[in-house]
Scaffold this motif. Sequence first.
Motif, PDB file in Angstrom:
ATOM      1  N   ARG A   1       2.806  -3.192   9.908  1.00 33.75           N
ATOM      2  CA  ARG A   1       3.565  -2.005   9.415  1.00 33.75           C
ATOM      3  C   ARG A   1       4.345  -2.544   8.158  1.00 33.75           C
ATOM      4  O   ARG A   1       5.337  -3.038   8.305  1.00 33.75           O
ATOM      5  N   PRO A   2       4.020  -2.272   6.988  1.00 33.99           N
ATOM      6  CA  PRO A   2       4.757  -2.533   5.759  1.00 33.99           C
ATOM      7  C   PRO A   2       6.048  -2.089   5.818  1.00 33.99           C
ATOM      8  O   PRO A   2       6.218  -0.796   6.312  1.00 33.99           O
ATOM      9  N   LEU A   3       7.082  -2.692   5.215  1.00 31.14           N
ATOM     10  CA  LEU A   3       8.355  -2.183   5.244  1.00 31.14           C
ATOM     11  C   LEU A   3       8.439  -0.828   4.518  1.00 31.14           C
ATOM     12  O   LEU A   3       7.536  -0.750   3.467  1.00 31.14           O
ATOM     13  N   SER A   4       9.257   0.067   4.700  1.00 29.45           N
ATOM     14  CA  SER A   4       9.340   1.497   3.927  1.00 29.45           C
ATOM     15  C   SER A   4      10.052   1.214   2.806  1.00 29.45           C
ATOM     16  O   SER A   4      11.260   0.680   2.743  1.00 29.45           O
ATOM     17  N   VAL A   5       9.578   1.426   1.625  1.00 28.66           N
ATOM     18  CA  VAL A   5      10.141   1.377   0.360  1.00 28.66           C
ATOM     19  C   VAL A   5      11.204   2.567   0.048  1.00 28.66           C
ATOM     20  O   VAL A   5      12.066   2.210  -0.975  1.00 28.66           O
TER      21      VAL A   5
ATOM     22  N   ALA B   1     -11.699  -6.946  -1.212  1.00 29.06           N
ATOM     23  CA  ALA B   1     -10.617  -6.595  -0.386  1.00 29.06           C
ATOM     24  C   ALA B   1     -10.666  -4.901  -0.356  1.00 29.06           C
ATOM     25  O   ALA B   1     -11.659  -4.342  -1.016  1.00 29.06           O
ATOM     26  N   THR B   2      -9.681  -4.483   0.698  1.00 32.07           N
ATOM     27  CA  THR B   2      -9.860  -2.804   0.708  1.00 32.07           C
ATOM     28  C   THR B   2      -9.450  -2.129  -0.472  1.00 32.07           C
ATOM     29  O   THR B   2      -8.806  -2.488  -1.424  1.00 32.07           O
ATOM     30  N   LEU B   3     -10.185  -1.047  -0.712  1.00 34.74           N
ATOM     31  CA  LEU B   3     -10.067  -0.075  -1.922  1.00 34.74           C
ATOM     32  C   LEU B   3      -9.589   1.357  -1.310  1.00 34.74           C
ATOM     33  O   LEU B   3      -9.872   1.541  -0.273  1.00 34.74           O
ATOM     34  N   PRO B   4      -9.100   1.992  -2.090  1.00 33.87           N
ATOM     35  CA  PRO B   4      -8.739   3.420  -1.533  1.00 33.87           C
ATOM     36  C   PRO B   4     -10.061   4.203  -1.356  1.00 33.87           C
ATOM     37  O   PRO B   4     -11.014   4.122  -2.072  1.00 33.87           O
ATOM     38  N   ALA B   5      -9.931   4.959  -0.237  1.00 35.70           N
ATOM     39  CA  ALA B   5     -10.894   5.927  -0.098  1.00 35.70           C
ATOM     40  C   ALA B   5     -10.960   7.121  -0.959  1.00 35.70           C
ATOM     41  O   ALA B   5      -9.802   7.133  -1.755  1.00 35.70           O
TER      42      ALA B   5
ATOM     43  N   THR C   1      -1.042   3.864   1.592  1.00 35.21           N
ATOM     44  CA  THR C   1      -1.454   2.606   1.585  1.00 35.21           C
ATOM     45  C   THR C   1      -0.764   1.722   3.102  1.00 35.21           C
ATOM     46  O   THR C   1      -1.302   1.206   3.674  1.00 35.21           O
ATOM     47  N   ASP C   2       0.525   2.300   3.214  1.00 33.10           N
ATOM     48  CA  ASP C   2       1.323   1.774   4.250  1.00 33.10           C
ATOM     49  C   ASP C   2       0.415   2.202   5.567  1.00 33.10           C
ATOM     50  O   ASP C   2       0.339   1.399   6.445  1.00 33.10           O
ATOM     51  N   LEU C   3       0.144   3.323   5.768  1.00 34.17           N
ATOM     52  CA  LEU C   3      -0.435   4.036   6.822  1.00 34.17           C
ATOM     53  C   LEU C   3      -1.789   3.298   6.961  1.00 34.17           C
ATOM     54  O   LEU C   3      -2.456   2.807   8.048  1.00 34.17           O
ATOM     55  N   ALA C   4      -2.515   2.858   5.896  1.00 35.61           N
ATOM     56  CA  ALA C   4      -3.993   2.493   5.921  1.00 35.61           C
ATOM     57  C   ALA C   4      -3.867   1.017   6.440  1.00 35.61           C
ATOM     58  O   ALA C   4      -4.685   0.571   7.026  1.00 35.61           O
ATOM     59  N   VAL C   5      -3.118   0.233   6.026  1.00 33.79           N
ATOM     60  CA  VAL C   5      -2.567  -1.165   6.369  1.00 33.79           C
ATOM     61  C   VAL C   5      -2.308  -1.150   7.862  1.00 33.79           C
ATOM     62  O   VAL C   5      -2.925  -2.092   8.441  1.00 33.79           O
TER      63      VAL C   5
END
Length: 248
Positions: free
Chosen positions: A105-109, A219-223, A94-98
């Motif tokens: 780029r979301p922070l890495s958990v 809102a976006t959904l997973p492919a 999901t981070d890559l998709a965003v």
Amino acid sequence: MLTVGVDLAAEAVRTAVAWVEWSDGAASVRDVVVYADDELIVEAIAQADKAGVDCPLGWPDRFVSFVSAHRVGDVEVPGGLGRDWRRDLALRVTDLAVHERTGLRPLSVSADRIAHPAMRCAALLSRLAVRTGGRVARDGTGRVVEVYPAASLKEWGLPYRGYKRTENAVARGKVVDALTAAAPWLDFGEHEAVCRRSDDATDAVVAALTARAAALGLATLPAPGQAASAVTEGWIAVPTSPLPMLPG
């Protein structure tokens, strides 16, 4: 409909919760609480029709497998140990998709300080499952959906940078001004002041608005190829429609 937004930090002192009530083509901010403890968060989400949580709901599958293998001394790594290999451990699907959709780029958990709130979040989801009598879905299909306020603001064409921290009150005021102008159907009431003072409160309101978008299918959904990872890693719902669509 009642949506709840949670801007989750590792401790209550930087955590905010917002409640937004929706009816008759309008919405009102029913309450905003800054300095939200675990009990308040669990109860707020349990009462919501949909809750947006600004925090990773899981860790990258490859990172989990890597740590598990490392624990027993059975790590297999590709030749060269390059940056791309480490990125696969640090970022979720999901981070890559965003990043692909928004440029953010979301922070890495698994490699950043956001891991501390994520640990708290994992415990909260466990308590919520007991409270509601069912496992909490991480892919956004249930009561809870993961959100990223900066991405939501950007997709809605609103200011999304530079409003964090106490000293950036002017920039934060511009975010609130832009939000109220773009969403005249949203009544902040007496809670507008706390949003101007606190970026945590602002993000909690944006999280509640994003929860509404997710609840309406806006809102976006997973492919299909992302769905399995979303179940374990979590999935960030990014709005796909403009703000005026939210009241219905």
